[in-house]
Design a protein around this motif. Structure first.
Motif, PDB file in Angstrom:
ATOM      1  N   ARG A  37       5.885 -50.105  10.849  1.00  0.00           N
ATOM      2  CA  ARG A  37       6.183 -49.905   9.420  1.00  0.00           C
ATOM      3  C   ARG A  37       7.192 -50.931   8.914  1.00  0.00           C
ATOM      4  NH1 ARG A  37       8.156 -44.416   9.256  1.00  0.00           N
ATOM      5  NH2 ARG A  37       7.294 -43.980  11.286  1.00  0.00           N
ATOM      6  N   LEU A  38       8.198 -51.217   9.709  1.00  0.00           N
ATOM      7  CA  LEU A  38       9.187 -52.226   9.334  1.00  0.00           C
ATOM      8  C   LEU A  38       8.519 -53.591   9.224  1.00  0.00           C
ATOM      9  CD1 LEU A  38      12.128 -52.940   8.734  1.00  0.00           C
ATOM     10  CD2 LEU A  38      12.517 -53.110  11.205  1.00  0.00           C
ATOM     11  N   ARG A  39       7.611 -53.893  10.144  1.00  0.00           N
ATOM     12  CA  ARG A  39       6.880 -55.167  10.115  1.00  0.00           C
ATOM     13  C   ARG A  39       6.036 -55.276   8.840  1.00  0.00           C
ATOM     14  NH1 ARG A  39       2.245 -57.871  11.632  1.00  0.00           N
ATOM     15  NH2 ARG A  39       2.612 -59.818  12.746  1.00  0.00           N
TER      16      ARG A  39
ATOM     17  N   GLY B 262      10.313 -65.270   8.231  1.00  0.00           N
ATOM     18  CA  GLY B 262       9.570 -65.672   9.417  1.00  0.00           C
ATOM     19  C   GLY B 262      10.301 -65.294  10.695  1.00  0.00           C
ATOM     20  N   ALA B 263      11.605 -65.463  10.704  1.00  0.00           N
ATOM     21  CA  ALA B 263      12.406 -65.089  11.865  1.00  0.00           C
ATOM     22  C   ALA B 263      12.390 -63.575  12.059  1.00  0.00           C
ATOM     23  CB  ALA B 263      13.836 -65.592  11.711  1.00  0.00           C
TER      24      ALA B 263
ATOM     25  N   LYS C 254      17.390 -57.347  12.480  1.00  0.00           N
ATOM     26  CA  LYS C 254      17.706 -57.326  13.910  1.00  0.00           C
ATOM     27  C   LYS C 254      18.448 -56.042  14.275  1.00  0.00           C
ATOM     28  CE  LYS C 254      18.998 -61.205  15.974  1.00  0.00           C
ATOM     29  NZ  LYS C 254      19.671 -62.499  16.228  1.00  0.00           N
ATOM     30  N   LYS C 255      19.353 -55.593  13.421  1.00  0.00           N
ATOM     31  CA  LYS C 255      20.093 -54.357  13.661  1.00  0.00           C
ATOM     32  C   LYS C 255      19.147 -53.164  13.625  1.00  0.00           C
ATOM     33  CE  LYS C 255      23.768 -51.587  13.735  1.00  0.00           C
ATOM     34  NZ  LYS C 255      23.573 -50.629  14.791  1.00  0.00           N
ATOM     35  N   GLN C 256      18.231 -53.143  12.665  1.00  0.00           N
ATOM     36  CA  GLN C 256      17.267 -52.053  12.581  1.00  0.00           C
ATOM     37  C   GLN C 256      16.387 -52.016  13.825  1.00  0.00           C
ATOM     38  OE1 GLN C 256      15.629 -53.061   8.629  1.00  0.00           O
ATOM     39  NE2 GLN C 256      16.003 -50.928   8.129  1.00  0.00           N
TER      40      GLN C 256
ATOM     41  N   ALA D 135       9.797 -57.386  19.714  1.00  0.00           N
ATOM     42  CA  ALA D 135      10.152 -56.003  20.036  1.00  0.00           C
ATOM     43  C   ALA D 135       8.900 -55.174  20.289  1.00  0.00           C
ATOM     44  CB  ALA D 135      10.986 -55.394  18.908  1.00  0.00           C
ATOM     45  N   LEU D 136       7.869 -55.370  19.477  1.00  0.00           N
ATOM     46  CA  LEU D 136       6.618 -54.637  19.678  1.00  0.00           C
ATOM     47  C   LEU D 136       5.957 -55.031  20.990  1.00  0.00           C
ATOM     48  CD1 LEU D 136       5.321 -54.706  16.018  1.00  0.00           C
ATOM     49  CD2 LEU D 136       5.772 -52.647  17.363  1.00  0.00           C
ATOM     50  N   GLU D 137       5.949 -56.311  21.295  1.00  0.00           N
ATOM     51  CA  GLU D 137       5.367 -56.766  22.560  1.00  0.00           C
ATOM     52  C   GLU D 137       6.138 -56.214  23.750  1.00  0.00           C
ATOM     53  OE1 GLU D 137       4.703 -61.016  22.643  1.00  0.00           O
ATOM     54  OE2 GLU D 137       3.684 -60.933  20.707  1.00  0.00           O
ATOM     55  N   ASP D 138       7.462 -56.136  23.636  1.00  0.00           N
ATOM     56  CA  ASP D 138       8.286 -55.585  24.712  1.00  0.00           C
ATOM     57  C   ASP D 138       7.949 -54.112  24.974  1.00  0.00           C
ATOM     58  OD1 ASP D 138       9.527 -58.042  24.953  1.00  0.00           O
ATOM     59  OD2 ASP D 138      11.391 -57.407  23.954  1.00  0.00           O
ATOM     60  N   LEU D 139       7.465 -53.426  23.929  1.00  0.00           N
ATOM     61  CA  LEU D 139       7.065 -52.022  24.071  1.00  0.00           C
ATOM     62  C   LEU D 139       5.587 -51.895  24.453  1.00  0.00           C
ATOM     63  CD1 LEU D 139       8.952 -50.510  21.009  1.00  0.00           C
ATOM     64  CD2 LEU D 139       9.403 -50.034  23.426  1.00  0.00           C
ATOM     65  N   GLY D 140       4.931 -53.025  24.700  1.00  0.00           N
ATOM     66  CA  GLY D 140       3.539 -53.007  25.121  1.00  0.00           C
ATOM     67  C   GLY D 140       2.531 -52.924  23.996  1.00  0.00           C
TER      68      GLY D 140
END
Length: 82
Positions: free
Chosen positions: A30-32, A54-55, A7-9, A63-68
């Protein structure tokens, strides 16, 4: 990796004003991939604790969806795998 660390990253990447939206997406993808690799390892070994994985994926996907960007998973186009 613990959920708080991920979450911090995510927060650090999303709030980095020096990164373009595309760069943020690249970092998050990449993190995903790293988190999914950890999840695969957890399913193959009793030595890995996957309680928070999973969380972590859920936070990354959001976060990815928020960036479109819609994260793609192997499950989207084929058999379910981890």
């Amino acid at each position: 990796m613990d959920e708080t660390g991920v979450k911090k990253q995510i927060e650090d990447i999303v709030t980095d004003t020096n990164l373009s939206a595309d760069a943020k997406i690249d970092h998050l993808v990449r993190l995903r991939e790293d988190v999914r690799a950890e999840m695969r390892a957890a399913t193959e070994s009793a030595m890995v604790n996957d309680n928070d994985v999973g969380a972590e994926l859920k936070h990354l996907d959001q976060a990815l969806e928020d960036l479109g960007h819609k994260p793609e998973s192997p499950e989207d186009n084929g058999a379910a795998t981890l």
